[in-house]
Design a protein around this motif. Structure first.
Motif, PDB file in Angstrom:
ATOM      1  N   GLN A  79       0.829  -1.206   0.000  1.00 20.00           N
ATOM      2  CA  GLN A  79       0.000   0.000   0.000  1.00 20.00           C
ATOM      3  C   GLN A  79       0.866   1.259   0.000  1.00 20.00           C
ATOM      4  O   GLN A  79       0.483   2.279  -0.578  1.00 20.00           O
ATOM      5  CB  GLN A  79      -0.936   0.007   1.207  1.00 20.00           C
ATOM      6  CG  GLN A  79      -2.040  -1.005   1.128  1.00 20.00           C
ATOM      7  CD  GLN A  79      -2.868  -1.038   2.397  1.00 20.00           C
ATOM      8  OE1 GLN A  79      -2.500  -0.457   3.420  1.00 20.00           O
ATOM      9  NE2 GLN A  79      -3.994  -1.718   2.338  1.00 20.00           N
ATOM     10  N   ALA A  80       2.030   1.190   0.628  1.00 18.52           N
ATOM     11  CA  ALA A  80       2.949   2.335   0.608  1.00 18.52           C
ATOM     12  C   ALA A  80       3.441   2.601  -0.804  1.00 18.52           C
ATOM     13  O   ALA A  80       3.543   3.748  -1.239  1.00 18.52           O
ATOM     14  CB  ALA A  80       4.130   2.079   1.546  1.00 18.52           C
ATOM     15  N   VAL A  81       3.739   1.541  -1.544  1.00 19.10           N
ATOM     16  CA  VAL A  81       4.185   1.712  -2.928  1.00 19.10           C
ATOM     17  C   VAL A  81       3.079   2.324  -3.764  1.00 19.10           C
ATOM     18  O   VAL A  81       3.314   3.257  -4.549  1.00 19.10           O
ATOM     19  CB  VAL A  81       4.647   0.369  -3.529  1.00 19.10           C
ATOM     20  CG1 VAL A  81       4.830   0.467  -5.031  1.00 19.10           C
ATOM     21  CG2 VAL A  81       5.936  -0.092  -2.890  1.00 19.10           C
ATOM     22  N   HIS A  86       1.023   6.485  -7.187  1.00 20.62           N
ATOM     23  CA  HIS A  86      -0.173   7.084  -7.763  1.00 20.62           C
ATOM     24  C   HIS A  86      -0.611   8.375  -7.070  1.00 20.62           C
ATOM     25  O   HIS A  86      -1.051   9.305  -7.712  1.00 20.62           O
ATOM     26  CB  HIS A  86      -1.326   6.080  -7.757  1.00 20.62           C
ATOM     27  CG  HIS A  86      -0.986   4.814  -8.474  1.00 20.62           C
ATOM     28  ND1 HIS A  86      -0.700   4.769  -9.815  1.00 20.62           N
ATOM     29  CD2 HIS A  86      -0.856   3.540  -8.026  1.00 20.62           C
ATOM     30  CE1 HIS A  86      -0.418   3.525 -10.169  1.00 20.62           C
ATOM     31  NE2 HIS A  86      -0.503   2.761  -9.096  1.00 20.62           N
ATOM     32  N   LEU A  87      -0.495   8.401  -5.763  1.00 22.56           N
ATOM     33  CA  LEU A  87      -1.032   9.546  -5.028  1.00 22.56           C
ATOM     34  C   LEU A  87       0.024  10.580  -4.649  1.00 22.56           C
ATOM     35  O   LEU A  87      -0.318  11.694  -4.299  1.00 22.56           O
ATOM     36  CB  LEU A  87      -1.735   9.057  -3.752  1.00 22.56           C
ATOM     37  CG  LEU A  87      -2.845   8.031  -3.947  1.00 22.56           C
ATOM     38  CD1 LEU A  87      -3.339   7.541  -2.599  1.00 22.56           C
ATOM     39  CD2 LEU A  87      -3.990   8.633  -4.748  1.00 22.56           C
ATOM     40  N   ASP A  89       1.569  10.741  -1.982  1.00 23.04           N
ATOM     41  CA  ASP A  89       1.203  11.135  -0.621  1.00 23.04           C
ATOM     42  C   ASP A  89       2.317  10.712   0.346  1.00 23.04           C
ATOM     43  O   ASP A  89       2.406   9.549   0.748  1.00 23.04           O
ATOM     44  CB  ASP A  89      -0.127  10.484  -0.242  1.00 23.04           C
ATOM     45  CG  ASP A  89      -0.665  10.976   1.081  1.00 23.04           C
ATOM     46  OD1 ASP A  89       0.046  11.720   1.784  1.00 23.04           O
ATOM     47  OD2 ASP A  89      -1.807  10.620   1.403  1.00 23.04           O
ATOM     48  N   ARG A  90       3.157  11.656   0.693  1.00 23.41           N
ATOM     49  CA  ARG A  90       4.318  11.396   1.541  1.00 23.41           C
ATOM     50  C   ARG A  90       3.913  10.882   2.915  1.00 23.41           C
ATOM     51  O   ARG A  90       4.544   9.980   3.453  1.00 23.41           O
ATOM     52  CB  ARG A  90       5.108  12.690   1.650  1.00 23.41           C
ATOM     53  CG  ARG A  90       6.331  12.609   2.458  1.00 23.41           C
ATOM     54  CD  ARG A  90       7.025  13.949   2.417  1.00 23.41           C
ATOM     55  NE  ARG A  90       8.165  13.953   3.301  1.00 23.41           N
ATOM     56  CZ  ARG A  90       8.969  14.962   3.422  1.00 23.41           C
ATOM     57  NH1 ARG A  90       8.768  16.046   2.721  1.00 23.41           N
ATOM     58  NH2 ARG A  90       9.964  14.904   4.238  1.00 23.41           N
ATOM     59  N   ASP A  91       2.859  11.453   3.489  1.00 23.90           N
ATOM     60  CA  ASP A  91       2.422  11.025   4.821  1.00 23.90           C
ATOM     61  C   ASP A  91       1.916   9.585   4.807  1.00 23.90           C
ATOM     62  O   ASP A  91       2.212   8.805   5.704  1.00 23.90           O
ATOM     63  CB  ASP A  91       1.333  11.954   5.352  1.00 23.90           C
ATOM     64  CG  ASP A  91       1.848  13.355   5.612  1.00 23.90           C
ATOM     65  OD1 ASP A  91       3.060  13.494   5.877  1.00 23.90           O
ATOM     66  OD2 ASP A  91       1.047  14.307   5.549  1.00 23.90           O
ATOM     67  N   ARG A  92       1.153   9.235   3.788  1.00 30.46           N
ATOM     68  CA  ARG A  92       0.623   7.875   3.696  1.00 30.46           C
ATOM     69  C   ARG A  92       1.748   6.870   3.459  1.00 30.46           C
ATOM     70  O   ARG A  92       1.747   5.787   4.036  1.00 30.46           O
ATOM     71  CB  ARG A  92      -0.409   7.772   2.576  1.00 30.46           C
ATOM     72  CG  ARG A  92      -1.094   6.418   2.559  1.00 30.46           C
ATOM     73  CD  ARG A  92      -2.175   6.349   1.538  1.00 30.46           C
ATOM     74  NE  ARG A  92      -3.297   7.173   1.973  1.00 30.46           N
ATOM     75  CZ  ARG A  92      -4.392   7.336   1.279  1.00 30.46           C
ATOM     76  NH1 ARG A  92      -4.537   6.752   0.122  1.00 30.46           N
ATOM     77  NH2 ARG A  92      -5.374   8.075   1.739  1.00 30.46           N
ATOM     78  N   GLN A 158      13.299  13.781   2.791  1.00 33.56           N
ATOM     79  CA  GLN A 158      13.254  14.221   1.397  1.00 33.56           C
ATOM     80  C   GLN A 158      11.846  14.174   0.854  1.00 33.56           C
ATOM     81  O   GLN A 158      10.993  13.463   1.370  1.00 33.56           O
ATOM     82  CB  GLN A 158      14.134  13.319   0.524  1.00 33.56           C
ATOM     83  CG  GLN A 158      15.588  13.388   0.837  1.00 33.56           C
ATOM     84  CD  GLN A 158      16.375  12.462  -0.063  1.00 33.56           C
ATOM     85  OE1 GLN A 158      15.807  11.698  -0.819  1.00 33.56           O
ATOM     86  NE2 GLN A 158      17.679  12.537   0.030  1.00 33.56           N
ATOM     87  N   ASN A 159      11.667  14.879  -0.201  1.00 34.16           N
ATOM     88  CA  ASN A 159      10.412  14.806  -0.935  1.00 34.16           C
ATOM     89  C   ASN A 159      10.401  13.485  -1.698  1.00 34.16           C
ATOM     90  O   ASN A 159      11.363  13.153  -2.388  1.00 34.16           O
ATOM     91  CB  ASN A 159      10.324  15.988  -1.902  1.00 34.16           C
ATOM     92  CG  ASN A 159       9.077  15.939  -2.735  1.00 34.16           C
ATOM     93  OD1 ASN A 159       8.156  15.188  -2.451  1.00 34.16           O
ATOM     94  ND2 ASN A 159       9.050  16.749  -3.759  1.00 34.16           N
ATOM     95  N   MET A 160       9.336  12.732  -1.584  1.00 31.52           N
ATOM     96  CA  MET A 160       9.266  11.437  -2.267  1.00 31.52           C
ATOM     97  C   MET A 160       8.716  11.607  -3.681  1.00 31.52           C
ATOM     98  O   MET A 160       7.721  11.013  -4.059  1.00 31.52           O
ATOM     99  CB  MET A 160       8.410  10.457  -1.464  1.00 31.52           C
ATOM    100  CG  MET A 160       9.041  10.035  -0.166  1.00 31.52           C
ATOM    101  SD  MET A 160      10.630   9.243  -0.357  1.00 31.52           S
ATOM    102  CE  MET A 160      10.124   7.566  -0.522  1.00 31.52           C
ATOM    103  N   ALA A 161       9.374  12.445  -4.452  1.00 36.33           N
ATOM    104  CA  ALA A 161       9.011  12.609  -5.854  1.00 36.33           C
ATOM    105  C   ALA A 161       9.329  11.309  -6.590  1.00 36.33           C
ATOM    106  O   ALA A 161      10.124  10.496  -6.104  1.00 36.33           O
ATOM    107  CB  ALA A 161       9.796  13.766  -6.448  1.00 36.33           C
ATOM    108  N   PRO A 162       8.746  11.076  -7.748  1.00 40.67           N
ATOM    109  CA  PRO A 162       8.966   9.813  -8.456  1.00 40.67           C
ATOM    110  C   PRO A 162      10.434   9.468  -8.670  1.00 40.67           C
ATOM    111  O   PRO A 162      10.821   8.308  -8.577  1.00 40.67           O
ATOM    112  CB  PRO A 162       8.250  10.022  -9.784  1.00 40.67           C
ATOM    113  CG  PRO A 162       7.207  11.034  -9.501  1.00 40.67           C
ATOM    114  CD  PRO A 162       7.784  11.928  -8.436  1.00 40.67           C
TER     115      PRO A 162
END
Length: 192
Positions: A79-81, A86-87, A89-92, A158-162
């Motif tokens: 679910q984290a992946v 797709h979202l 969403d760093r917090d999720r 860090q920002n979890m950008a793609p």
């Protein structure tokens, strides 16, 4: 002529292109596929030396609980992946990775508790294979937890950008492998 020392060049990671991303992902999956070999060898050794014998002292109910914890942990990690891909969403992503790591840690503590109770004698053939197979699971799970921990820290910092999400995705792939190997080991040790 005097040689001047060159100034160190700051290294930056390049953005992962779709082609590179597929290549890196494929390489990780090949690595994971090669890690199946030790478990196949251990399972074959169990049947060669011990057949389908399961010691009556082995606590099968506790084994089910620990295997179920690993299965749920793998689902939460996946679910984290999905949240990262797709979202965005760093917090999720962070919360799912923490839950997956927590469930994995509970499973490890359950295994250590089982070993401490000495349900199975290490001197018996079943005991030898029991401790070797589940010991291999323990080693892989510790490595997987370290990888999840690094992913959690990177998510916080860090920002979890793609282009930066690969660390989390790779650790989740490995964690899912660890969970599947754990379930297969449970089947080999307790059921089959």
């Amino acid at each position: 002529m005097v040689n001047k020392p060159e100034m160190p060049v700051e290294r930056r990671s390049e953005a992962i292109t779709p082609h590179n991303y597929r290549a890196v992902r494929f390489s990780m999956l090949v690595f994971i596929a090669t890690q199946i070999v030790p478990f196949v060898v251990l399972f074959e050794a169990k049947y060669l030396y011990d057949g389908t014998y399961v010691a009556p002292q082995a606590n099968q109910g506790f084994g089910v609980v620990v295997a179920a914890l690993m299965a749920v942990s793998a689902l939460v990690a996946w679910q984290a992946v999905k949240a990262g891909r797709h979202l965005q969403d760093r917090d999720r992503v962070g919360s799912r990775l923490k839950i997956a790591a927590g469930l994995g840690l509970l499973a490890l503590l359950g295994l250590v508790y089982q070993w401490g109770m000495r349900y199975v004698s290490p001197q018996s053939r079943f005991g030898e294979m029991y401790y070797v197979i589940l010991g291999a699971d323990l080693v892989y799970a510790v490595i997987g937890l370290i990888m999840l921990g690094i992913s959690i820290l990177r998510n916080v910092r860090q920002n979890m950008a793609p282009e930066r999400f690969w660390t989390a995705e790779a650790s989740v792939y490995f964690w899912i492998y660890v969970a599947l190997a754990w379930i297969a080991s449970w089947l080999a040790v307790y059921i089959i």
